[in-house]
Design a protein around this motif. Structure first.
Motif, mmCIF file in Angstrom:
data_model
loop_
_atom_site.group_PDB
_atom_site.id
_atom_site.type_symbol
_atom_site.label_atom_id
_atom_site.label_comp_id
_atom_site.label_asym_id
_atom_site.label_seq_id
_atom_site.Cartn_x
_atom_site.Cartn_y
_atom_site.Cartn_z
ATOM 1 N N SER A 25 1.450 1.731 -2.327
ATOM 2 C CA SER A 25 0.215 2.947 -2.712
ATOM 3 C C SER A 25 0.154 3.679 -1.882
ATOM 4 N N GLY A 26 1.239 4.269 -1.009
ATOM 5 C CA GLY A 26 1.229 5.372 -0.156
ATOM 6 C C GLY A 26 0.856 5.219 1.139
ATOM 7 N N VAL A 27 0.526 4.147 1.690
ATOM 8 C CA VAL A 27 0.093 3.905 2.920
ATOM 9 C C VAL A 27 1.034 4.400 3.889
ATOM 10 N N VAL A 28 2.543 4.250 3.529
ATOM 11 C CA VAL A 28 3.328 4.546 4.211
ATOM 12 C C VAL A 28 4.427 5.469 3.582
ATOM 13 N N GLY A 29 4.071 5.894 2.645
ATOM 14 C CA GLY A 29 4.663 7.049 1.937
ATOM 15 C C GLY A 29 5.725 6.676 0.955
ATOM 16 N N VAL A 47 -8.813 -1.824 5.640
ATOM 17 C CA VAL A 47 -7.748 -2.662 5.356
ATOM 18 C C VAL A 47 -6.341 -1.881 5.463
ATOM 19 N N VAL A 48 -6.303 -0.339 4.549
ATOM 20 C CA VAL A 48 -5.335 0.554 4.630
ATOM 21 C C VAL A 48 -5.155 0.959 6.020
ATOM 22 N N GLU A 49 -6.005 1.259 6.960
ATOM 23 C CA GLU A 49 -5.715 1.578 8.286
ATOM 24 C C GLU A 49 -5.054 0.547 9.129
ATOM 25 N N THR A 50 -5.534 -0.616 9.022
ATOM 26 C CA THR A 50 -5.051 -1.865 9.742
ATOM 27 C C THR A 50 -3.574 -1.902 9.237
ATOM 28 N N ILE A 51 -3.213 -1.763 7.826
ATOM 29 C CA ILE A 51 -1.790 -2.066 7.601
ATOM 30 C C ILE A 51 -0.892 -0.814 8.099
ATOM 31 N N ASN A 52 -1.512 0.438 7.995
ATOM 32 C CA ASN A 52 -0.758 1.582 8.725
ATOM 33 C C ASN A 52 -0.391 1.358 10.036
ATOM 34 N N THR A 53 -1.456 0.801 10.895
ATOM 35 C CA THR A 53 -1.407 0.581 12.221
ATOM 36 C C THR A 53 -0.143 -0.532 12.539
ATOM 37 N N SER A 112 -8.308 16.559 14.404
ATOM 38 C CA SER A 112 -8.397 15.261 13.947
ATOM 39 C C SER A 112 -9.843 14.611 14.008
ATOM 40 N N LYS A 113 -10.504 15.361 15.222
ATOM 41 C CA LYS A 113 -11.908 14.746 15.426
ATOM 42 C C LYS A 113 -12.880 15.359 14.326
ATOM 43 N N LYS A 114 -12.582 16.431 13.751
ATOM 44 C CA LYS A 114 -13.321 17.187 12.797
ATOM 45 C C LYS A 114 -13.186 16.627 11.232
ATOM 46 N N THR A 115 -12.147 15.952 10.951
ATOM 47 C CA THR A 115 -11.785 15.583 9.565
ATOM 48 C C THR A 115 -11.420 14.141 9.942
ATOM 49 N N PRO A 116 -12.132 13.312 9.294
ATOM 50 C CA PRO A 116 -11.568 11.737 9.621
ATOM 51 C C PRO A 116 -10.358 11.561 8.475
ATOM 52 N N ILE A 117 -9.377 10.806 9.109
ATOM 53 C CA ILE A 117 -8.356 10.495 8.192
ATOM 54 C C ILE A 117 -8.420 9.368 7.333
ATOM 55 N N VAL A 118 -8.033 9.242 6.325
ATOM 56 C CA VAL A 118 -8.459 8.459 5.251
ATOM 57 C C VAL A 118 -7.114 7.944 4.422
ATOM 58 N N GLY A 119 -6.742 6.619 4.501
ATOM 59 C CA GLY A 119 -5.837 6.309 3.666
ATOM 60 C C GLY A 119 -5.396 6.660 2.308
ATOM 61 N N LYS A 179 13.086 -0.636 3.481
ATOM 62 C CA LYS A 179 13.368 -2.098 2.978
ATOM 63 C C LYS A 179 13.045 -3.176 3.906
ATOM 64 N N ASP A 180 13.126 -2.787 5.444
ATOM 65 C CA ASP A 180 12.658 -3.776 6.305
ATOM 66 C C ASP A 180 11.265 -3.906 5.952
ATOM 67 N N LEU A 181 10.403 -2.912 5.933
ATOM 68 C CA LEU A 181 8.928 -2.878 5.538
ATOM 69 C C LEU A 181 8.577 -3.747 4.560
ATOM 70 N N VAL A 182 9.269 -3.493 3.490
ATOM 71 C CA VAL A 182 8.848 -4.336 2.099
ATOM 72 C C VAL A 182 9.097 -5.782 2.243
#
Length: 193
Positions: free
Chosen positions: A188-192, A114-120, A84-91, A173-176
């Motif tokens: 857009s795929g932030v949470v699949g 913004v994508v990372e913030t929403i993921n979190t 995980s330290k080698k390759t940064p995770i991008v939304g 449904k709850d997340l939407v």
């Protein structure tokens, strides 16, 4: 073939060993978290789940033989952490969302932030709102998305798909509803989705 090991033996025997490892893992999660925290490595819940999936896959699909579950899991966590330290995770970026943003105002770094913030926020909300089983199912689903189906999850986890899809469906449904103002990013795929 690169660094990826070829699928050696996805036999019923190896799948049974992987399920036994999963049962052991479920019974020892708290102890493993304690060991990871004490190992000097940074603890990350997502990496913890990724390490389990990596170990499960190695045992069930590649025939890896494990003599010491604790040692093997900690080794897998360490490898997952270092990777995980080698390759940064991008939304994941949905081109429809990007196309709807004014070109002069679009900044890919800001978008990824913004994508990372929403993921979190989404993962924190799920962890606070649902029990450990639902959270685990959701994290596995998101971690393997878009290449996952309820049937595949059922095969990996050894539980009926009818126990999985209602839980994941309810969370989605709850997340939407909860994140309606940022629905385009969620879809857009932030949470699949």
């Amino acid at each position: 073939m690169g660094r990826r090991k070829e699928l050696i033996d996805a036999s019923p025997e190896n799948e049974a060993k992987a399920r036994a490892f999963m049962s052991w893992y479920a019974a020892n999660m708290d102890r493993l978290r304690h060991y990871v925290r004490g190992s000097g490595l940074e603890y990350d819940e997502d990496l913890f789940t990724d390490a389990f999936l990596r170990a499960y896959d190695a045992i069930g699909r590649r025939g890896t033989s494990v003599k010491d579950n604790v040692g093997y899991f900690l080794q897998t966590y360490r490898a997952t952490f270092l990777d995980s330290k080698k390759t940064p995770i991008v939304g994941k970026v949905d081109e429809r969302v990007v196309a709807n943003l004014p070109a002069s105002d679009f900044d890919s770094d800001t978008y990824e932030e913004v994508v990372e913030t929403i993921n979190t926020e989404v993962l924190e909300y799920v962890r606070e709102s649902y029990d450990e089983v639902a959270v685990s199912l959701f994290e596995i689903y998101v971690g393997l998305s878009p290449d996952i189906s309820y049937k595949r999850m059922s095969n990996i986890l050894g539980i009926p798909a009818t126990k999985i899809w209602p839980v994941i469906g309810q969370i989605k449904k709850d997340l939407v509803k909860r994140f309606d103002d940022r629905r385009d990013f969620l879809l857009s795929g932030v949470v699949g989705f």
